[in-house]
Design an enzyme around this catalytic site. Structure first.
Site, short mmCIF file in Angstrom:
data_model
loop_
_atom_site.label_atom_id
_atom_site.label_comp_id
_atom_site.label_asym_id
_atom_site.label_seq_id
_atom_site.Cartn_x
_atom_site.Cartn_y
_atom_site.Cartn_z
N CYS A 172 0.84 -1.20 0.00
CA CYS A 172 0.00 0.00 0.00
C CYS A 172 0.88 1.25 0.00
O CYS A 172 1.54 1.53 -1.00
CB CYS A 172 -0.99 -0.05 1.15
SG CYS A 172 -2.39 1.08 0.90
N HIS B 96 -3.94 -5.30 -0.06
CA HIS B 96 -3.56 -5.89 1.23
C HIS B 96 -3.88 -7.38 1.26
O HIS B 96 -5.05 -7.77 1.35
CB HIS B 96 -4.33 -5.21 2.38
CG HIS B 96 -4.01 -3.77 2.57
ND1 HIS B 96 -3.04 -3.32 3.45
CD2 HIS B 96 -4.54 -2.66 2.01
CE1 HIS B 96 -2.99 -2.00 3.43
NE2 HIS B 96 -3.89 -1.58 2.56
N GLU C 165 -2.25 -9.04 3.68
CA GLU C 165 -1.86 -9.31 5.07
C GLU C 165 -2.98 -9.00 6.04
O GLU C 165 -2.83 -9.18 7.25
CB GLU C 165 -0.62 -8.48 5.43
CG GLU C 165 -0.86 -7.06 5.90
CD GLU C 165 -1.36 -6.10 4.82
OE1 GLU C 165 -1.63 -4.93 5.15
OE2 GLU C 165 -1.47 -6.51 3.65
#
Length: 239
Positions: free
Chosen positions: A94, A181, A183
């Site tokens: 990001c 994302h 994660e």
């Protein structure tokens, strides 16, 4: 007998709600030592990659346009430039991908509208044989939470897009930028929804709908994230 050398990885955490999480888990699983520079606690980011074997830069609500007012961002760009000069494995997520693109000379600017929520990521043909993304489904849902976008750095491989954002991932040497994302486990998404509620409102995204989508999509995203970050960990540790 010569002792094995442990890979040393630095991860930069801008806000508590966007930790290295799964990335650090997979790095440690591969035997790396992970040090986290938490800039929200005032911890320093080194400008040099000396002594490091890989660098990870996570997300956050600031942007490349804050380089003039946030000294740690300037330090991060210097760190990235140092890591790139040494051809170290780098992962930017990001904001981290935007800083990496900037360090590589690419333009970073506000997108036409914020992209927040779960949406499909489509891999490019170049991703098919990629060390990190090769073998993944051609498209999969991922969490998006950004307002700024990057142009593809010169010479970089374009790896992914979404409907709203043409450049979602790239590779330059052993450096990777992922705007989305993988994660983000449910607890992290819930924390982001609380901390960045104003961003949700401005984007017209309801927190309840976001968390419902998270319940549906996060398990598969975590599975893919562990695969991708496990591969990055092997790059970082020489495995």
């Amino acid at each position: 007998m010569i002792a094995a050398v442990t890979a040393r990885v630095l991860a930069v955490e801008h806000v508590a709600e966007e930790p290295p999480g799964l990335v650090a888990d997979e790095l440690r699983r591969a035997g790396a030592t992970v040090e986290v520079a938490r800039v929200h606690r005032g911890e320093r980011v080194p400008r040099s990659s000396a002594g490091l074997d890989a660098v990870v830069i996570m997300g956050g609500p600031m942007g490349v346009f804050d380089l003039g007012t946030l000294p740690h961002l300037r330090d991060e760009v210097a760190l990235l430039e140092s890591a790139l000069s040494r051809s170290l494995p780098v992962l930017g997520v990001c904001l981290g991908s935007q800083l990496l693109a900037h360090a590589l000379g690419a333009r970073v600017a506000p997108g036409p509208a914020p992209e927040i929520g779960w949406a499909e990521v489509e891999l490019s043909d170049a991703a098919r044989g990629d060390a990190l993304l090769g073998g993944l489904p051609r498209s999969f849902p991922a969490l998006h939470w950004h307002g700024d976008v990057f142009e593809l750095p010169a010479g970089a491989a374009h790896l992914a897009r979404s409907r709203a954002t043409p450049n979602q991932a790239f590779r330059s040497g052993r450096a990777y930028g992922l705007l989305f994302h993988l994660e983000a486990i449910p607890a992290q998404v819930a924390g982001m929804a609380r901390a960045f509620a104003d961003e949700l409102r401005r984007a017209g995204v309801g927190s309840e709908a976001l968390l419902e989508d998270t319940g549906r999509f996060a398990p598969e995203a975590e599975r893919l994230g562990r695969e991708v970050f496990g591969r990055f960990a092997r790059l970082a540790t020489g495995g």
